[in-house]
Design an enzyme around this catalytic site. Structure first.
Site, PDB file in Angstrom:
ATOM      1  N   GLU A 141      50.506  43.486  35.796  1.00 60.87           N
ATOM      2  CA  GLU A 141      49.502  44.134  36.630  1.00 60.87           C
ATOM      3  C   GLU A 141      50.107  44.607  37.957  1.00 60.87           C
ATOM      4  O   GLU A 141      49.781  45.695  38.439  1.00 60.87           O
ATOM      5  CB  GLU A 141      48.321  43.178  36.855  1.00 60.87           C
ATOM      6  CG  GLU A 141      47.217  43.701  37.738  1.00 60.87           C
ATOM      7  CD  GLU A 141      46.549  44.988  37.270  1.00 60.87           C
ATOM      8  OE1 GLU A 141      46.803  45.447  36.130  1.00 60.87           O
ATOM      9  OE2 GLU A 141      45.793  45.567  38.074  1.00 60.87           O
ATOM     10  N   ASN A 179      19.836  43.510  47.912  1.00 61.77           N
ATOM     11  CA  ASN A 179      21.223  43.698  47.486  1.00 61.77           C
ATOM     12  C   ASN A 179      21.861  42.317  47.470  1.00 61.77           C
ATOM     13  O   ASN A 179      21.812  41.614  48.470  1.00 61.77           O
ATOM     14  CB  ASN A 179      21.932  44.623  48.497  1.00 61.77           C
ATOM     15  CG  ASN A 179      23.421  44.727  48.238  1.00 61.77           C
ATOM     16  OD1 ASN A 179      23.900  44.356  47.162  1.00 61.77           O
ATOM     17  ND2 ASN A 179      24.153  45.224  49.211  1.00 61.77           N
ATOM     18  N   GLY A 180      22.411  41.912  46.324  1.00 58.68           N
ATOM     19  CA  GLY A 180      23.035  40.589  46.242  1.00 58.68           C
ATOM     20  C   GLY A 180      22.542  39.825  45.033  1.00 58.68           C
ATOM     21  O   GLY A 180      21.974  40.410  44.108  1.00 58.68           O
ATOM     22  N   LYS A 211      50.001  48.536  39.098  1.00 64.74           N
ATOM     23  CA  LYS A 211      49.441  49.002  40.377  1.00 64.74           C
ATOM     24  C   LYS A 211      50.446  49.916  41.071  1.00 64.74           C
ATOM     25  O   LYS A 211      50.090  50.963  41.581  1.00 64.74           O
ATOM     26  CB  LYS A 211      49.081  47.832  41.309  1.00 64.74           C
ATOM     27  CG  LYS A 211      47.871  47.022  40.929  1.00 64.74           C
ATOM     28  CD  LYS A 211      46.548  47.728  41.138  1.00 64.74           C
ATOM     29  CE  LYS A 211      46.099  48.482  39.945  1.00 64.74           C
ATOM     30  NZ  LYS A 211      45.368  47.922  38.885  1.00 64.74           N
ATOM     31  N   TRP A 223      22.133  48.660  41.641  1.00 65.87           N
ATOM     32  CA  TRP A 223      23.285  48.538  40.759  1.00 65.87           C
ATOM     33  C   TRP A 223      23.078  47.221  40.035  1.00 65.87           C
ATOM     34  O   TRP A 223      23.232  46.156  40.617  1.00 65.87           O
ATOM     35  CB  TRP A 223      24.570  48.544  41.585  1.00 65.87           C
ATOM     36  CG  TRP A 223      25.736  48.955  40.776  1.00 65.87           C
ATOM     37  CD1 TRP A 223      26.092  50.227  40.447  1.00 65.87           C
ATOM     38  CD2 TRP A 223      26.692  48.096  40.164  1.00 65.87           C
ATOM     39  NE1 TRP A 223      27.208  50.204  39.670  1.00 65.87           N
ATOM     40  CE2 TRP A 223      27.602  48.928  39.479  1.00 65.87           C
ATOM     41  CE3 TRP A 223      26.876  46.726  40.113  1.00 65.87           C
ATOM     42  CZ2 TRP A 223      28.670  48.427  38.759  1.00 65.87           C
ATOM     43  CZ3 TRP A 223      27.940  46.218  39.399  1.00 65.87           C
ATOM     44  CH2 TRP A 223      28.829  47.070  38.737  1.00 65.87           C
ATOM     45  N   GLU A 258      50.881  53.387  39.187  1.00 69.54           N
ATOM     46  CA  GLU A 258      49.783  54.351  39.150  1.00 69.54           C
ATOM     47  C   GLU A 258      49.459  54.970  40.494  1.00 69.54           C
ATOM     48  O   GLU A 258      49.005  56.106  40.543  1.00 69.54           O
ATOM     49  CB  GLU A 258      48.522  53.753  38.504  1.00 69.54           C
ATOM     50  CG  GLU A 258      47.884  52.635  39.245  1.00 69.54           C
ATOM     51  CD  GLU A 258      46.646  52.081  38.535  1.00 69.54           C
ATOM     52  OE1 GLU A 258      45.998  52.804  37.773  1.00 69.54           O
ATOM     53  OE2 GLU A 258      46.321  50.900  38.775  1.00 69.54           O
ATOM     54  N   LYS A 279      39.007  57.275  36.430  1.00 68.85           N
ATOM     55  CA  LYS A 279      38.483  55.916  36.561  1.00 68.85           C
ATOM     56  C   LYS A 279      38.110  55.345  35.205  1.00 68.85           C
ATOM     57  O   LYS A 279      38.373  54.196  34.897  1.00 68.85           O
ATOM     58  CB  LYS A 279      37.258  55.919  37.491  1.00 68.85           C
ATOM     59  CG  LYS A 279      36.657  54.551  37.720  1.00 68.85           C
ATOM     60  CD  LYS A 279      37.585  53.699  38.567  1.00 68.85           C
ATOM     61  CE  LYS A 279      37.146  52.250  38.664  1.00 68.85           C
ATOM     62  NZ  LYS A 279      38.261  51.369  39.030  1.00 68.85           N
ATOM     63  N   ARG A 307      28.136  54.423  46.611  1.00 70.30           N
ATOM     64  CA  ARG A 307      28.261  52.997  46.310  1.00 70.30           C
ATOM     65  C   ARG A 307      28.070  52.697  44.827  1.00 70.30           C
ATOM     66  O   ARG A 307      28.382  51.609  44.360  1.00 70.30           O
ATOM     67  CB  ARG A 307      27.201  52.196  47.096  1.00 70.30           C
ATOM     68  CG  ARG A 307      27.413  52.198  48.585  1.00 70.30           C
ATOM     69  CD  ARG A 307      26.180  51.695  49.308  1.00 70.30           C
ATOM     70  NE  ARG A 307      25.902  50.308  49.047  1.00 70.30           N
ATOM     71  CZ  ARG A 307      26.337  49.294  49.774  1.00 70.30           C
ATOM     72  NH1 ARG A 307      27.107  49.534  50.816  1.00 70.30           N
ATOM     73  NH2 ARG A 307      26.014  48.056  49.481  1.00 70.30           N
ATOM     74  N   CYS A 314      24.160  47.740  45.236  1.00 66.95           N
ATOM     75  CA  CYS A 314      22.856  48.242  45.658  1.00 66.95           C
ATOM     76  C   CYS A 314      22.933  48.800  47.074  1.00 66.95           C
ATOM     77  O   CYS A 314      23.713  48.346  47.890  1.00 66.95           O
ATOM     78  CB  CYS A 314      21.833  47.124  45.640  1.00 66.95           C
ATOM     79  SG  CYS A 314      21.647  46.369  44.040  1.00 66.95           S
ATOM     80  N   HIS A 320      67.788  40.024  28.206  1.00 65.86           N
ATOM     81  CA  HIS A 320      67.917  40.622  26.868  1.00 65.86           C
ATOM     82  C   HIS A 320      67.940  42.146  26.949  1.00 65.86           C
ATOM     83  O   HIS A 320      67.733  42.825  25.955  1.00 65.86           O
ATOM     84  CB  HIS A 320      66.776  40.137  25.974  1.00 65.86           C
ATOM     85  CG  HIS A 320      66.848  38.670  25.720  1.00 65.86           C
ATOM     86  ND1 HIS A 320      67.643  38.111  24.746  1.00 65.86           N
ATOM     87  CD2 HIS A 320      66.264  37.623  26.366  1.00 65.86           C
ATOM     88  CE1 HIS A 320      67.523  36.796  24.776  1.00 65.86           C
ATOM     89  NE2 HIS A 320      66.686  36.476  25.769  1.00 65.86           N
TER      90      HIS A 320
HETATM   91  C1  AGP Z   1      43.910  50.392  36.219  1.00 62.65           C
HETATM   92  O1  AGP Z   1      44.048  50.455  37.572  1.00 62.65           O
HETATM   93  C2  AGP Z   1      43.172  51.497  35.566  1.00 62.65           C
HETATM   94  N1  AGP Z   1      42.003  51.874  36.238  1.00 62.65           N
HETATM   95  C3  AGP Z   1      43.070  51.370  34.060  1.00 62.65           C
HETATM   96  O2  AGP Z   1      44.220  50.790  33.549  1.00 62.65           O
HETATM   97  C4  AGP Z   1      41.841  50.616  33.512  1.00 62.65           C
HETATM   98  O3  AGP Z   1      41.972  49.249  33.724  1.00 62.65           O
HETATM   99  C5  AGP Z   1      41.694  50.936  32.005  1.00 62.65           C
HETATM  100  O4  AGP Z   1      41.496  52.314  31.837  1.00 62.65           O
HETATM  101  C6  AGP Z   1      40.568  50.175  31.364  1.00 62.65           C
HETATM  102  O5  AGP Z   1      39.341  50.467  31.953  1.00 62.65           O
HETATM  103  P1  AGP Z   1      38.064  49.582  31.661  1.00 62.65           P
HETATM  104  O6  AGP Z   1      38.308  48.245  32.251  1.00 62.65           O
HETATM  105  O7  AGP Z   1      36.938  50.322  32.357  1.00 62.65           O
HETATM  106  O8  AGP Z   1      37.880  49.534  30.196  1.00 62.65           O
END
Ligand code: AGP
Length: 601
Positions: free
Chosen positions: A476, A99-100, A480, A73, A483, A596, A27, A2, A499
């Site tokens: 993960e 906000n919160g 990171k 939000w 990407e 995203k 935001r 928010c 293996h």
């Molecule tokens: C990871 O950094 C990415 N942004 C990507 O792997 C993401 O987690 C994936 O596309 C799934 O997105 P979601 O959680 O919005 O479904």
């Protein structure tokens, strides 16, 4: 997250507020509202984007020279016109933006309803307006009533408050949610973030937690909420650009979001205290459990599998949603529970998996960050992660909050099913509450990690290894790095190393070993020695100092149960990926070829 803006002065308040809200758009928000005063309060609000609502509702056509505005939000209550802020009391004389999260809002609401207050929205915010109204019954002074009401709130809140009868003032409060005052010439501003008023003034006063400000057009004072004593506040001059201000001084949104993780985890815990047990009750008896997700959310799914297996004795299948929808059609049925994890709630593959599950009669529980997103509308049950909007493409705070709520769910199930010892549950519950503290502690490693990134900047391949629940961290951590730094990385279970992948480990190849104390610690040490024998460069993360002897780089982690460790251990790996990306000249907020939210299959 928010956004709040407040204005008092000689200008047309509505114009200033809408202008400020537009600068808070980054935001993330789903609804907008403003309130101004001229003899009475004038309110316009609704779900949607600022420009559309400006047209539709005439947001800027409100009279008055003082007012507050808000971009919402959603956390409590879906995004719609009624839940949009501001919220008012029964008399319509007090309006609030927030906000919160108010953690004790259910209890307060029940009490207020009992005294005859009528609520219009589903939000936690509205209780504050009614609470002040209630306190005003026994106090002539608005400020006193406000303070008494605020002292009853638990949770995180930044508030903007306007009261018709208190001419010439606005009130702002900060407790664990940001709020800053803008000091102009014959006018004053307040906002969640400096960019909202930066075109008007660069003189700011940062409110601290537990403080409130009483703001007139020519003067202001700040008081301590608990004692009511005046605080001496410094006026700072800001020389940031608008873009720098949006990131609150961080170079990138990703870095800002990494640093927001302690608070995000806290919000995830407190935001779910009421819901988690209800969800656990609904799903406790399912024996066929599928977890579906993509990318980072899929890695949270791997974590969930270990939580549910170890704590609730469930057999869990974790599948990429893109595979599940084609391969599991004949297996998923009315006896199945499908847990879909998606921060955006809009990932096409995950939505398709949810639809398939629904078609086959399965119960669907979604773990989602964006309130009101498609996944939440398709599912039977929803757990929100309350991480706030994530702007960087690389998921960070949404991941740790997914893990947090899934761990909470597994603990709630274990309690209900009696699958693990009560003492162990108590230990986990205690450590869960401490997770924000542990996350904060490892954020303190940033300088060390930056220096490490400088040493590793020219490496071509990385390996990340872990066992058990740490496989999630290995996967993960590698994602990171790939990407945002564009360095090749593989995450795998340490047992797999010999293996095949070990053939690629030669002198100087970085191998990140995630080795918390636990069932497989000794096995991890053996895997590390296999790497050492090939002269690989071992970077280990763990709480056992023995690791230091077998590693070139050792990051001492807080002592925490192995099962909860992924929430904490991923943080240094996010920082490593971030600093490598920056050193290689990449923009970590906008990695090439990635979006995203992946809304196509
Ligand atoms: C990871 O950094 C990415 N942004 C990507 O792997 C993401 O987690 C994936 O596309 C799934 O997105 P979601 O959680 O919005 O479904």
């Amino acid at each position: 997250m928010c956004g709040i803006i407040g204005y008092i002065g000689e200008r047309d308040a509505a114009e200033v507020l809408v202008d400020g809200l537009k600068r808070l758009e980054y935001r993330g928000y789903d609804s907008v509202g403003i309130v101004t005063e001229e003899g009475r309060l004038f309110i316009k609000k609704g779900a949607g984007k600022i420009n559309d609502l400006k047209e539709k509702l005439g947001l800027t056509n409100l009279p008055g020279r003082r007012g507050i505005g808000h971009t919402r939000w959603a956390t409590h209550g879906i995004p719609n016109d009624i839940n949009a802020h501001p919220h008012t009391d029964c008399t319509g004389k007090i309006a609030i933006v927030h906000n919160g999260i108010i953690e004790n809002y259910i209890e307060l609401r029940e009490k207020l309803e009992g005294s005859g207050h009528e609520f219009k929205s589903d939000t936690d915010t509205e209780v504050i307006a009614h609470l002040i109204e209630e306190e005003l019954k026994s106090s002539k002074l608005f400020e006193d009533a406000l303070r008494r009401a605020l002292l009853q709130l638990k949770g995180s809140f930044a508030l903007g408050i306007i009261y018709t009868d208190d001419k010439g003032h606005l009130y702002f409060v900060r407790n664990e949610s940001p709020l800053v005052l803008g000091i102009g010439n014959g006018e004053m501003f307040a906002a969640s973030d400096i960019p909202a008023f930066l075109p008007y003034t660069n003189k700011v006063v940062f409110l601290d937690d537990g403080e409130y400000a009483v703001v007139g057009k020519d003067s202001f004072y700040v008081k301590d909420l608990k004692t009511g004593n005046i605080k001496d506040k410094k006026i700072h001059e800001i020389n940031w650009t608008l873009e720098m201000a949006e990131k609150q001084g961080y170079a990138h949104f990703m870095l800002k979001e990494i640093h927001e993780q302690a608070k995000a985890v806290k919000d995830a815990i407190y935001g779910n205290l009421e819901t988690i047990d209800k969800v656990a009750e609904e799903i406790a008896n399912y024996e066929k459990v599928f977890v579906v997700a993509m990318g980072t959310s899929y890695h949270a799914g791997i974590g969930a599998k270990y939580f549910l297996q170890r704590l609730a004795n469930k057999v869990v299948l974790v599948e990429e949603a893109s595979e599940f929808r084609y391969e599991f059609e004949d297996i998923v049925d009315g006896n199945s529970l499908v847990i879909a994890i998606t921060q955006s709630g809009e990932t096409a593959d995950t939505l398709a998996a949810i639809k398939l599950a629904k078609r086959k009669g399965a119960k669907v529980l979604s773990v989602v960050n964006v309130v009101g997103s498609m996944a939440t509308r398709l599912s039977d049950l929803v757990i929100y992660t309350y991480a706030g909007p994530e702007i960087g493409v690389a998921a960070t705070k949404t991941y740790v909050t997914q893990l947090t709520v899934l761990a909470m769910l597994a603990i709630a199930l274990a309690k209900r099913l009696g699958t693990v010892d009560g003492k162990y549950i108590k230990l986990l519950e205690g450590q869960l509450q401490d997770l924000p503290k542990y996350v904060e502690a490892v954020l303190g490693y940033e300088n060390k990690i930056k220096a490490l990134a400088e040493e590793l900047v020219n490496k071509r391949d990385f390996f990340y290894i872990g066992r058990g629940v740490s496989v999630a961290t290995a996967l993960e951590g590698a994602l990171k790095l790939k990407e945002i730094s564009y360095i090749h990385a593989e995450g795998l279970s340490a047992g797999e190393l010999k293996h095949g992948p070990l053939a690629l480990v030669e002198e100087g190849v970085p191998v990140v070993a995630i080795a918390p104390t636990g069932k497989t610690f000794d096995k991890m040490v053996s895997n590390i020695q296999e790497v050492n024998a090939r002269k690989g460069l071992v970077i280990s993360l763990g709480d056992n100092e023995e690791l230091e002897k077998v590693s070139q780089v050792f990051l001492k982690m807080p002592r925490i149960d192995e099962l909860l460790s992924p929430v904490v251990y991923i943080v240094p790996l996010q920082l490593l990926a971030y600093h490598l990306a920056v050193l290689r000249g990449n923009d970590p907020d906008k990695p090439r070829n990635l979006a995203k939210s992946v809304t196509v299959e």
